[in-house]
Design an enzyme around this catalytic site. Structure first.
Site, PDB file in Angstrom:
ATOM      1  N   GLY A 250       0.789  -1.234   0.000  1.00  0.00           N
ATOM      2  CA  GLY A 250       0.000   0.000   0.000  1.00  0.00           C
ATOM      3  C   GLY A 250       0.814   1.274   0.000  1.00  0.00           C
ATOM      4  O   GLY A 250       0.253   2.367   0.136  1.00  0.00           O
ATOM      5  N   GLU A 292       4.547  -6.226   1.373  1.00  0.00           N
ATOM      6  CA  GLU A 292       4.009  -6.681   0.082  1.00  0.00           C
ATOM      7  C   GLU A 292       3.744  -5.506  -0.846  1.00  0.00           C
ATOM      8  O   GLU A 292       2.597  -5.201  -1.163  1.00  0.00           O
ATOM      9  CB  GLU A 292       2.670  -7.390   0.303  1.00  0.00           C
ATOM     10  CG  GLU A 292       2.732  -8.624   1.132  1.00  0.00           C
ATOM     11  CD  GLU A 292       1.337  -9.139   1.492  1.00  0.00           C
ATOM     12  OE1 GLU A 292       0.373  -8.346   1.544  1.00  0.00           O
ATOM     13  OE2 GLU A 292       1.228 -10.342   1.716  1.00  0.00           O
ATOM     14  N   ARG A 295       2.069  -1.567  -6.143  1.00  0.00           N
ATOM     15  CA  ARG A 295       2.116  -0.308  -6.889  1.00  0.00           C
ATOM     16  C   ARG A 295       3.497   0.353  -6.856  1.00  0.00           C
ATOM     17  O   ARG A 295       3.989   0.821  -7.883  1.00  0.00           O
ATOM     18  CB  ARG A 295       1.088   0.644  -6.274  1.00  0.00           C
ATOM     19  CG  ARG A 295       0.862   1.912  -7.056  1.00  0.00           C
ATOM     20  CD  ARG A 295       0.065   2.925  -6.225  1.00  0.00           C
ATOM     21  NE  ARG A 295      -1.079   2.359  -5.567  1.00  0.00           N
ATOM     22  CZ  ARG A 295      -2.303   2.269  -6.083  1.00  0.00           C
ATOM     23  NH1 ARG A 295      -2.553   2.754  -7.274  1.00  0.00           N
ATOM     24  NH2 ARG A 295      -3.294   1.722  -5.404  1.00  0.00           N
ATOM     25  N   ARG A 333      -8.576   3.274 -14.187  1.00  0.00           N
ATOM     26  CA  ARG A 333      -8.437   3.974 -12.908  1.00  0.00           C
ATOM     27  C   ARG A 333      -9.026   5.389 -12.883  1.00  0.00           C
ATOM     28  O   ARG A 333      -9.660   5.763 -11.900  1.00  0.00           O
ATOM     29  CB  ARG A 333      -6.982   3.959 -12.426  1.00  0.00           C
ATOM     30  CG  ARG A 333      -6.450   2.511 -12.240  1.00  0.00           C
ATOM     31  CD  ARG A 333      -5.111   2.464 -11.518  1.00  0.00           C
ATOM     32  NE  ARG A 333      -5.237   2.805 -10.118  1.00  0.00           N
ATOM     33  CZ  ARG A 333      -4.945   3.975  -9.604  1.00  0.00           C
ATOM     34  NH1 ARG A 333      -4.455   4.922 -10.379  1.00  0.00           N
ATOM     35  NH2 ARG A 333      -5.120   4.206  -8.328  1.00  0.00           N
ATOM     36  N   CYS A 364     -16.939   3.823 -26.057  1.00  0.00           N
ATOM     37  CA  CYS A 364     -18.248   4.452 -26.227  1.00  0.00           C
ATOM     38  C   CYS A 364     -18.900   4.711 -24.889  1.00  0.00           C
ATOM     39  O   CYS A 364     -19.829   4.003 -24.473  1.00  0.00           O
ATOM     40  CB  CYS A 364     -19.132   3.586 -27.098  1.00  0.00           C
ATOM     41  SG  CYS A 364     -18.621   3.736 -28.797  1.00  0.00           S
ATOM     42  N   GLU A 365     -18.363   5.673 -24.189  1.00  0.00           N
ATOM     43  CA  GLU A 365     -18.876   6.013 -22.873  1.00  0.00           C
ATOM     44  C   GLU A 365     -18.367   7.410 -22.526  1.00  0.00           C
ATOM     45  O   GLU A 365     -17.159   7.666 -22.624  1.00  0.00           O
ATOM     46  CB  GLU A 365     -18.357   4.967 -21.869  1.00  0.00           C
ATOM     47  CG  GLU A 365     -19.081   5.007 -20.573  1.00  0.00           C
ATOM     48  CD  GLU A 365     -18.955   3.697 -19.778  1.00  0.00           C
ATOM     49  OE1 GLU A 365     -19.034   2.602 -20.363  1.00  0.00           O
ATOM     50  OE2 GLU A 365     -18.779   3.814 -18.570  1.00  0.00           O
TER      51      GLU A 365
HETATM   52  N1  LLP Z   1      -1.122  -6.933  -0.125  1.00  0.00           N
HETATM   53  C1  LLP Z   1      -2.445  -7.117  -0.116  1.00  0.00           C
HETATM   54  C2  LLP Z   1      -2.999  -8.125   0.770  1.00  0.00           C
HETATM   55  C3  LLP Z   1      -3.282  -6.347  -0.942  1.00  0.00           C
HETATM   56  O1  LLP Z   1      -4.580  -6.540  -0.914  1.00  0.00           O
HETATM   57  C4  LLP Z   1      -2.714  -5.383  -1.803  1.00  0.00           C
HETATM   58  C5  LLP Z   1      -3.541  -4.573  -2.686  1.00  0.00           C
HETATM   59  C6  LLP Z   1      -1.316  -5.224  -1.792  1.00  0.00           C
HETATM   60  C7  LLP Z   1      -0.553  -6.019  -0.930  1.00  0.00           C
HETATM   61  C8  LLP Z   1      -0.596  -4.252  -2.679  1.00  0.00           C
HETATM   62  O2  LLP Z   1      -0.982  -2.942  -2.503  1.00  0.00           O
HETATM   63  P1  LLP Z   1      -0.186  -1.794  -3.286  1.00  0.00           P
HETATM   64  O3  LLP Z   1       1.216  -1.794  -2.743  1.00  0.00           O
HETATM   65  O4  LLP Z   1      -0.184  -2.150  -4.732  1.00  0.00           O
HETATM   66  O5  LLP Z   1      -0.950  -0.559  -3.009  1.00  0.00           O
HETATM   67  N2  LLP Z   1      -6.934  -1.535  -7.996  1.00  0.00           N
HETATM   68  C9  LLP Z   1      -6.614  -0.527  -7.016  1.00  0.00           C
HETATM   69  C10 LLP Z   1      -5.668  -1.069  -5.958  1.00  0.00           C
HETATM   70  C11 LLP Z   1      -6.208  -2.241  -5.212  1.00  0.00           C
HETATM   71  C12 LLP Z   1      -5.243  -2.779  -4.207  1.00  0.00           C
HETATM   72  C13 LLP Z   1      -5.712  -4.061  -3.646  1.00  0.00           C
HETATM   73  N3  LLP Z   1      -4.801  -4.685  -2.740  1.00  0.00           N
HETATM   74  C14 LLP Z   1      -6.010   0.663  -7.721  1.00  0.00           C
HETATM   75  O6  LLP Z   1      -5.910   0.649  -8.949  1.00  0.00           O
HETATM   76  O7  LLP Z   1      -5.664   1.657  -7.079  1.00  0.00           O
END
Ligand code: LLP
Length: 441
Positions: A250, A292, A295, A333, A364-365
């Site tokens: 995150g 973990e 992004r 996004r 088309c939106e």
């Molecule tokens: N670990 C777990 C258990 C997670 O659920 C997630 C993301 C991550 C790690 C990685 O999070 P990151 O470092 O990538 O923020 N589709 C959304 C993001 C959804 C994230 C879901 N879980 C977007 O495009 O912003």
């Protein structure tokens, strides 16, 4: 003036945008657009930055790439080269990691509703960790392990009662989540007891994930402390001591110059300090710290190249629409989360802006607008635009909406570009369809 998201490395002698040492115009010409391009050295650097902090602080650690951000054979191979672990959340991501030759011992399988088939696959391939999320899963996993006469290591995911948002966190948030075992009501304790009694599962640690695109570290620090308290409680109550504490992913990235997330180093530094202090207080042994990131490893390394097509000027002071050859199918996004991105004119990222435009997709939106108020020099049909920081949750969330084929993906590194995902063709888009009129009953 050059966009603040770019560096001197992004300009070549011709003054064009370059990615991984390759001219963006050449990439667009050679591979066509829309095109995702990753600067692979940026991914490697980002991993090194995370690693470096842990090593400087002399703690045991694990970095597991959350591959939901971008799953492909190529990216798993890069992660394997860098020696880190990876998370998968589906049989499809797991299959991709298998095809990549990614070491299965370094795979962690996540998800709140893993199917029996997915668990069978994970166990058959000996994935390193299964992050158990609920009682149904413990039951299923026990059966699968019994059938395959084998064992596995698990991590227990809990909801720590902390929810982090971009600029804030709530210490009592996120109790009402679909993920993990609730702490307050004793679900997490019960899960531990069940697993400790199982002959086929070994508990490796405890896990929590508090949010995504988080800018400040306080939520992580609070979660880290909470997880240590859980570990201390488990030790006192059940005589079981965790080997690892996983604070999830995150870590926020900068999508625009208006945003200021903490540096990866600072996130990790804060987590280590919080954990060490709490460990001291509670008297447990210092567990390994796992993170973990998804992004933050791949987001800033990704660019999307588009070709400009039509333009619509609306009299009355409205911002013009510049339409490109992609849109919500390759980047959902902006439409889904009102996410903001910055875009540059690839032929001359330093060219002074002369207008503000809306960059519209071809879907088309009406909501298919990739960016608003984007300053750009005057563009013409055929010009190449590069949207920045699209490496996370872009291709991963791409769709065939309107039956548009999904773009290709290229990795650029040290002046060389390699195709790592082929472009879909209109034929690919209908490859799963069956001919209704030809089907015999
Ligand atoms: N670990 C777990 C258990 C997670 O659920 C997630 C993301 C991550 C790690 C990685 O999070 P990151 O470092 O990538 O923020 N589709 C959304 C993001 C959804 C994230 C879901 N879980 C977007 O495009 O912003």
């Amino acid at each position: 003036m050059m966009n603040e998201q770019l560096t001197a490395d992004n300009l070549n002698d011709a003054g064009h945008l370059q990615i991984g040492g390759v001219d963006a115009l050449t990439l667009a010409h050679q591979f066509d657009t829309p095109l995702y391009v990753y600067d692979i050295n940026k991914v490697r650097d980002q991993i090194q930055r995370f690693k470096h902090v842990f090593e400087q602080r002399h703690v045991h650690y694990g970095i597991s790439y959350a591959s939901k951000a971008f799953s492909s054979i190529g990216i798993y191979q890069v992660m394997a080269q860098e020696g880190i672990h990876t998370d998968v959340v589906s049989g499809g991501e797991l299959q991709t990691a298998i095809n990549a030759g990614f070491p299965m011992a370094k795979v962690a399988f996540h998800g709140n509703n893993k199917s029996r088939e997915e668990l069978e696959m994970a166990v058959k391939h000996d994935v390193g960790l299964i992050i158990v999320d609920n009682f149904h899963e413990i039951d299923l996993l026990n059966k699968v392990l019994q059938e395959q006469q084998t064992h596995c290591k698990v991590v227990i995911r809990i909801t720590p009662g902390i929810a982090a948002h971009t600029n804030s966190y709530i210490a009592t948030g996120q109790v009402d989540s679909k993920f993990g075992f609730d702490l307050q009501s004793g679900q997490a304790d019960r899960a531990l007891q069940i697993i400790l009694q199982s002959e086929r599962m070994e508990v490796f640690g405890v896990h929590a994930h508090i949010g995504s695109q988080v800018f400040d570290g306080r939520g992580f620090n609070a979660a880290a402390r909470k997880l240590v308290d859980v570990a201390a409680h488990w030790k006192a109550q059940y005589g079981y001591e965790v080997s690892s504490i996983n604070v999830g992913g995150g870590f926020g990235i900068q999508y625009s110059s208006l945003q200021s997330p903490m540096a990866p180093e600072d996130f990790v530094d804060g987590i280590i300090t919080a954990m060490e202090e709490e460990v001291q207080k509670t008297g447990i042994n210092m567990p390994a710290i796992w993170i973990e990131p998804g992004r933050s490893l791949v987001g800033p390394a990704g660019y999307t190249l588009y070709t400009v097509g039509s333009r619509k000027d609306i009299p009355g002071g409205y911002e013009p629409f510049i339409s490109v050859d992609g849109g919500m199918g390759d980047n959902i996004r902006p439409a889904l989360y009102q996410a903001e991105y910055e875009t540059v004119y690839a032929r001359d990222p330093q060219a002074p802006a002369t207008e503000r435009v809306r960059i519209a997709g071809k879907y088309c939106e009406s909501g298919d607008v990739l960016a608003m108020h984007q300053p750009l020099p005057k563009t013409h049909p055929g010009d190449i635009l590069a949207m920045l920081d699209t490496g996370a949750y872009g291709y991963a969330m791409a769709s065939n909406y309107n039956r548009n084929p999904r773009p290709a993906v290229v990795f650029a590194e040290n002046g060389e570009a390699r195709l790592v995902i082929r472009r879909e063709t209109p034929a690919d888009v209908s490859r799963l369809d069956l001919n209704y009129l030809a089907v015999k009953m």
